[in-house]
Scaffold this active site. Structure first.
Site, mmCIF file in Angstrom:
data_model
loop_
_atom_site.group_PDB
_atom_site.id
_atom_site.type_symbol
_atom_site.label_atom_id
_atom_site.label_comp_id
_atom_site.label_asym_id
_atom_site.label_seq_id
_atom_site.Cartn_x
_atom_site.Cartn_y
_atom_site.Cartn_z
ATOM 1 N N ASN A 7 31.654 46.486 40.021
ATOM 2 C CA ASN A 7 32.349 45.015 40.724
ATOM 3 C C ASN A 7 31.479 44.658 41.911
ATOM 4 O OD1 ASN A 7 33.724 43.155 41.967
ATOM 5 N ND2 ASN A 7 35.425 44.600 42.370
ATOM 6 N N HIS A 180 43.696 37.938 40.261
ATOM 7 C CA HIS A 180 44.385 39.296 40.030
ATOM 8 C C HIS A 180 45.009 39.455 38.632
ATOM 9 C CE1 HIS A 180 45.487 38.783 44.577
ATOM 10 N NE2 HIS A 180 44.345 39.461 44.479
ATOM 11 N N GLU A 384 42.715 48.595 38.790
ATOM 12 C CA GLU A 384 41.967 47.654 38.207
ATOM 13 C C GLU A 384 40.801 48.233 37.615
ATOM 14 O OE1 GLU A 384 42.072 43.480 40.581
ATOM 15 O OE2 GLU A 384 42.360 45.135 42.011
#
Ligand code: AMP
Length: 401
Positions: A7, A180, A384
């Site tokens: 990320n 999200h 996530e």
């Protein structure tokens, strides 16, 4: 199969190496201050002490090399050779209308992610750097992009269009995208499994309440509406973001304060929300404490936050013509017992109740509604990275790996 989840921010790389045999994290860490003096990697191998290494990292390519070095290090590494990494999964902020599913990275996908930098100028360019750096460090290893917007691509036009001329949508791609998505999808799927019912048979509202906050209506496993919009500024009042307001407020403030469009954007993202109203902090722990000590503005900020969450729950129950499950997740949703309690107060018309004893938990998956409640209320910790790893695995398996 071992998957490295990446990320990238403009000067940072967050990573997790996940063993998909048992879905356990083998190591995770954070590279910070890339391209700025004082670059540092904090590496946390499972079952070993954390390691902090300061070194010059002039770009993401150097950062990723440090990540691989840490993962394969004889002392604090968790794999012997980088060949053990079967694939990498990349979180990408914006997939626009181009990407409604995770994608195996090829030239088309790479160029699509880069092109969507026009909609997410702060985020997508960082993902592009991360993809390039990973390709260089792990040549030939499949890369998958997982988009924060993709889950919401099932929204119908009545939910995603704005009341502006249609050509603005066609010419400039102005519409609601929602964000999200990976988190909303993960908690919706997890809660359906926990309840033991097919997600196709459930009407779920997922409340991702963290520093950034959004709410999604998930009907039969598909996102049909969500509170964030063209950017993550829309919808709820957040830590420092204003959320929805009369659009005429924007030019009014710009004129009064002499703000440029960029100043106004910064202001709405960084100086508003719970922090701007309370004058205390963007952190709900501080604001709750101040409100408990009699700070009136802190109380307003919390009441406004709670009220807006309740309004979305009401609106999305109407949008789906019913509600089976309400889910709380992210920093506030998982940890703030009082916020959950206050949000669910006076919602019995909707069949929403809370059991104070069951609600006395933090950070674990649990039903917190009263046994008699028509709607099941759950806390589900989001994950996530695991969702990105699962999506990556599904795509790589199709390649016959
Ligand atoms: P996230 O963006 O999901 O990491 O959430 C971060 C936010 O969660 C913080 O800014 C806090 O406001 C909130 N938070 C974390 N722990 C608690 C807690 N115990 N009580 C209230 N709020 C919390």
């Amino acid at each position: 199969m071992k998957i490295l989840v990446v990320n990238c921010g403009s000067s940072s790389i967050k990573y997790q190496l996940i063993d998909m045999e048992n879905e356990q994290v083998m190591a995770k860490g954070l590279v910070e201050r890339i391209g700025i003096p004082g670059s540092v990697i904090t590496h946390r191998p499972e079952g070993k002490d954390k390691v902090v290494i300061e070194a010059e990292m002039k770009n993401h390519t150097v950062g990723i090399k440090y990540v691989i070095d840490c993962l394969t290090h004889p002392e604090y590494g968790v794999i012997k050779d980088m060949k053990e990494i079967d694939a990498t999964g990349h979180r990408v902020a914006h997939g626009g209308e181009l990407f409604s599913e995770p994608e195996l990275v090829d030239q088309r996908v790479f160029e699509g992610v880069r092109d969507l930098g026009r909609l997410a100028p702060l985020h997508n360019p960082a993902s592009v750097m991360g993809i390039e750096a990973t390709e260089e460090a792990l040549p030939g290893v499949p890369m998958v992009t997982v988009f924060d917007t993709a889950f919401h691509q099932t929204m119908p036009p009545k939910a995603f269009l704005y009341g502006i001329p249609y050509n603005m949508y066609k010419d400039y791609a102005i519409r609601s995208y929602g964000f999200h998505g990976t988190s909303h999808k993960y908690v919706a799927e997890t809660v359906a499994k926990e309840i033991g019912k097919p997600i196709e048979d459930l009407k779920i509202i997922t409340c991702h309440l963290g520093n950034g906050a959004s709410i999604t209506a998930v009907d039969g496993g598909k996102s049909v509406d969500t509170s964030m919009g063209f950017t993550p500024l829309g919808g709820l009042i957040m830590g420092t973001r204003c959320g929805d307001m009369d659009p005429a407020v924007v030019p009014f403030i710009m004129e009064k304060e002499g703000f440029t469009p960029e100043d106004m954007n910064q202001f709405m993202n960084k100086k508003c929300g719970v922090e701007g109203i309370s004058g205390v902090s963007s952190d709900f722990r501080d604001v709750e404490e101040a409100a408990n000590n009699g700070n009136e503005r802190a109380r307003y900020a919390l009441d406004m936050f709670i009220y807006r969450v309740q309004r979305y729950i009401g609106a999305y129950t109407a949008a789906m013509n019913g509600l089976d499950v309400l889910v709380f997740t992210a920093g506030i949703g998982e940890n703030s017992i009082t916020m959950r309690e206050e949000i669910c107060k006076n919602m019995d018309f909707f069949g929403i109740t809370i059991d104070p004893e069951k609600n006395n938990i933090r950070g674990e998956i649990k039903e917190i509604s009263q046994d008699s409640g028509r709607v099941k209320v759950y806390v589900v910790p989001t994950n996530e990275e695991l969702m990105i790893a699962r999506e990556t695995k599904a795509i790589v398996e199709k390649l016959g790996k």
